[in-house]
Scaffold this motif. Structure first.
Motif, PDB file in Angstrom:
ATOM      1  N   THR A 197       0.971  -1.230   0.091  1.00 28.05           N
ATOM      2  CA  THR A 197      -0.092   0.031  -0.151  1.00 28.05           C
ATOM      3  C   THR A 197       0.737   1.121   0.099  1.00 28.05           C
ATOM      4  N   ARG A 198       2.154   0.974   0.444  1.00 28.76           N
ATOM      5  CA  ARG A 198       3.139   2.338   0.465  1.00 28.76           C
ATOM      6  C   ARG A 198       3.328   2.570  -0.830  1.00 28.76           C
ATOM      7  N   LEU A 199       3.744   1.362  -1.474  1.00 27.92           N
ATOM      8  CA  LEU A 199       4.692   1.517  -2.811  1.00 27.92           C
ATOM      9  C   LEU A 199       3.648   1.652  -4.171  1.00 27.92           C
ATOM     10  N   SER A 200       2.300   1.408  -3.897  1.00 23.79           N
ATOM     11  CA  SER A 200       1.449   1.378  -5.127  1.00 23.79           C
ATOM     12  C   SER A 200       0.186   1.939  -4.720  1.00 23.79           C
ATOM     13  N   GLY A 201      -0.346   2.561  -5.811  1.00 24.26           N
ATOM     14  CA  GLY A 201      -1.642   3.234  -5.626  1.00 24.26           C
ATOM     15  C   GLY A 201      -2.659   2.394  -6.502  1.00 24.26           C
ATOM     16  N   GLY A 202      -3.986   3.079  -6.437  1.00 25.60           N
ATOM     17  CA  GLY A 202      -4.945   2.402  -7.109  1.00 25.60           C
ATOM     18  C   GLY A 202      -6.148   2.120  -6.140  1.00 25.60           C
ATOM     19  N   GLU A 203      -7.310   1.656  -6.417  1.00 29.43           N
ATOM     20  CA  GLU A 203      -8.693   1.207  -5.649  1.00 29.43           C
ATOM     21  C   GLU A 203      -8.204   0.287  -4.559  1.00 29.43           C
ATOM     22  N   LEU A 204      -7.667  -0.939  -5.292  1.00 27.39           N
ATOM     23  CA  LEU A 204      -7.366  -1.944  -4.389  1.00 27.39           C
ATOM     24  C   LEU A 204      -6.345  -1.687  -3.024  1.00 27.39           C
ATOM     25  N   ALA A 205      -5.293  -1.005  -3.738  1.00 26.42           N
ATOM     26  CA  ALA A 205      -4.213  -0.666  -2.590  1.00 26.42           C
ATOM     27  C   ALA A 205      -4.700   0.427  -1.579  1.00 26.42           C
ATOM     28  N   ARG A 206      -5.763   1.438  -1.973  1.00 21.67           N
ATOM     29  CA  ARG A 206      -6.421   2.118  -0.766  1.00 21.67           C
ATOM     30  C   ARG A 206      -7.443   1.091  -0.132  1.00 21.67           C
ATOM     31  N   GLU A 207      -8.249   0.280  -0.641  1.00 25.27           N
ATOM     32  CA  GLU A 207      -8.862  -0.700   0.244  1.00 25.27           C
ATOM     33  C   GLU A 207      -8.047  -1.418   1.305  1.00 25.27           C
ATOM     34  N   LEU A 208      -7.158  -1.873   0.813  1.00 24.96           N
ATOM     35  CA  LEU A 208      -5.874  -2.641   1.737  1.00 24.96           C
ATOM     36  C   LEU A 208      -5.468  -1.656   2.779  1.00 24.96           C
ATOM     37  N   GLY A 209      -5.108  -0.459   2.135  1.00 23.88           N
ATOM     38  CA  GLY A 209      -4.513   0.716   3.261  1.00 23.88           C
ATOM     39  C   GLY A 209      -5.536   0.924   4.284  1.00 23.88           C
ATOM     40  N   SER A 210      -6.915   1.202   3.823  1.00 26.34           N
ATOM     41  CA  SER A 210      -7.989   1.581   4.884  1.00 26.34           C
ATOM     42  C   SER A 210      -8.107   0.477   5.990  1.00 26.34           C
ATOM     43  N   ALA A 211      -7.978  -0.866   5.449  1.00 23.11           N
ATOM     44  CA  ALA A 211      -8.115  -1.904   6.568  1.00 23.11           C
ATOM     45  C   ALA A 211      -7.079  -2.081   7.306  1.00 23.11           C
ATOM     46  N   LEU A 212      -5.672  -1.809   6.881  1.00 23.71           N
ATOM     47  CA  LEU A 212      -4.461  -1.606   7.656  1.00 23.71           C
ATOM     48  C   LEU A 212      -4.767  -0.443   8.807  1.00 23.71           C
ATOM     49  N   GLY A 213      -5.325   0.659   8.101  1.00 22.45           N
ATOM     50  CA  GLY A 213      -5.588   1.645   9.135  1.00 22.45           C
ATOM     51  C   GLY A 213      -6.530   1.363  10.207  1.00 22.45           C
ATOM     52  N   ARG A 214      -7.593   0.693   9.946  1.00 18.17           N
ATOM     53  CA  ARG A 214      -8.358   0.114  10.994  1.00 18.17           C
ATOM     54  C   ARG A 214      -7.878  -0.806  11.984  1.00 18.17           C
ATOM     55  N   ALA A 215      -6.816  -1.533  11.403  1.00 18.17           N
ATOM     56  CA  ALA A 215      -6.263  -2.374  12.256  1.00 18.17           C
ATOM     57  C   ALA A 215      -5.072  -1.662  13.254  1.00 18.17           C
ATOM     58  N   ARG A 216      -4.500  -0.735  12.651  1.00 15.68           N
ATOM     59  CA  ARG A 216      -3.606   0.032  13.568  1.00 15.68           C
ATOM     60  C   ARG A 216      -4.410   0.936  14.571  1.00 15.68           C
ATOM     61  N   ALA A 217      -5.840   1.246  14.268  1.00 22.36           N
ATOM     62  CA  ALA A 217      -6.530   1.797  15.110  1.00 22.36           C
ATOM     63  C   ALA A 217      -7.164   1.150  16.306  1.00 22.36           C
ATOM     64  N   GLY A 218      -6.945  -0.424  16.178  1.00 24.85           N
ATOM     65  CA  GLY A 218      -7.358  -1.197  17.288  1.00 24.85           C
ATOM     66  C   GLY A 218      -8.355  -2.345  16.888  1.00 24.85           C
ATOM     67  N   VAL A 219      -8.763  -2.286  15.527  1.00 21.59           N
ATOM     68  CA  VAL A 219      -9.598  -3.405  15.152  1.00 21.59           C
ATOM     69  C   VAL A 219      -8.628  -4.580  14.763  1.00 21.59           C
ATOM     70  N   PRO A 220      -9.052  -5.686  15.162  1.00 24.38           N
ATOM     71  CA  PRO A 220      -8.089  -6.947  14.697  1.00 24.38           C
ATOM     72  C   PRO A 220      -7.990  -6.912  13.192  1.00 24.38           C
ATOM     73  N   LEU A 221      -6.728  -7.327  12.550  1.00 23.94           N
ATOM     74  CA  LEU A 221      -6.582  -6.875  11.091  1.00 23.94           C
ATOM     75  C   LEU A 221      -7.257  -8.116  10.391  1.00 23.94           C
ATOM     76  N   THR A 222      -7.707  -9.295  10.839  1.00 24.29           N
ATOM     77  CA  THR A 222      -8.444 -10.438  10.331  1.00 24.29           C
ATOM     78  C   THR A 222      -9.924  -9.665  10.240  1.00 24.29           C
TER      79      THR A 222
END
Length: 313
Positions: A197-222
């Motif tokens: 997500t840091r090296l690429s752009g696009g819709e899928l990378a943004r989706e994975l980046g938002s999921a990773l952001g929620r995981a860093r905010a306290g939500v389990p990654l799964t």
């Protein structure tokens, strides 16, 4: 346009405006529970815009502030007539935005108002050109503009979702192979997602980046990844998320699975291109058969026809 028709239209507009003013005036408008609780809940002063944490600004906010009660009632009426809140919610989630169903209904009301305005302008121009006004035709045209605007926003949402899903499918093989390379190099799935997500752009990378952001905010990654799978209607992406979840939870090998999924998506893309080519080939037969072939036959038979007519004379 006669003076009687003009007077009738002016009187009708004045009557409608008077009814609207009486209906939505504070003494006659019913007080909602939200309005009763608002003075006790919204007592925090708004943050400064200089801090970048101000509330959303745009067309929806301006319309809500100017035509709040009317637009709200129109949105509730559209929602009650059309229904399908679950389908709208699913498409909005698939679009990846933060807008809710209420915001979408307000946009439908705005589109309907614009369609009604355009139909009214068209009816006015037509009456000026023809020299008379057909009230029934003008009314049907305004209703068609209103309904077309409301349904047109729904159709445009479907088109936006389809276009975004095409982008997701186009980006999926590259993202999957990048994740496979990162995992093969020894990184964990979470670190691999962060790198991609840091090296690429696009819709899928943004989706994975938002999921990773929620995981860093306290939500389990799964759970964050499962939310991405629940929002999409693409089977390859859902299988991809399932593979990531299995690898994270059980520690199974992930690189080969990701490469196989990327290869499957590429093959599916090739099949879609072949199918699209077949459909275009059939569509190209229409001008050939109905335009070019009759002209060719006409050019071939016209000299002989002229000769036959000249001999008959």
């Amino acid at each position: 346009m006669s003076a009687g028709v003009v007077g009738m239209l002016i009187g009708l507009m004045a009557a409608v405006g008077f009814v609207l003013v009486l209906t939505f005036a504070p003494p006659f408008r019913s007080v909602r529970l939200v309005d009763r609780l608002a003075p006790y809940v919204h007592d925090t002063p708004p943050p400064s815009r200089l801090l970048g944490t101000a509330t959303e600004a745009g067309l929806l906010t301006a319309v809500r502030r100017i035509f709040g009660p009317v637009v709200g009632d129109g949105a509730r009426l559209v929602d009650r007539v059309l229904g399908g809140r679950a389908a709208v919610r699913r498409r909005l989630d698939a679009l990846g935005g933060e807008a809710g169903v209420e915001d979408f209904r307000i946009e439908q009301v705005i589109w309907g108002g614009l369609g009604l305005l355009g139909a009214a302008v068209l009816a006015t121009v037509g009456s000026l050109v023809s020299g008379g006004l057909n009230v029934l035709s003008a009314g049907l045209l305004c209703v068609a503009g209103l309904v077309g605007g409301v349904l047109g926003r729904d159709w445009w949402l479907t088109q936006q979702v389809a276009k975004r899903e095409e982008l997701l499918l186009a980006e999926f093989p590259v993202v999957a192979e990048l994740l496979a390379l990162a995992v093969t190099a020894g990184e964990s799935p979470a670190a691999a997602i962060a790198r991609v997500t840091r090296l690429s752009g696009g819709e899928l990378a943004r989706e994975l980046g938002s999921a990773l952001g929620r995981a860093r905010a306290g939500v389990p990654l799964t759970e964050a990844l499962q939310q991405v799978a629940d929002r999409t209607s693409l089977d390859p992406l859902a299988r991809f998320i399932d593979g990531l979840l299995v690898a994270i939870e059980r520690g199974t090998p992930l690189a080969e699975v990701l490469r196989a999924q990327a290869a499957d998506v590429r093959e599916a893309g090739k099949r879609r291109l072949l199918e699209a080519g077949g459909r275009k080939e059939i569509a190209m037969m229409i001008p050939v058969v109905f335009l070019i072939l009759p002209v060719t036959v006409l050019f071939a038979l016209f000299p002989g026809l002229i000769s036959i007519v000249s001999l008959a004379q």
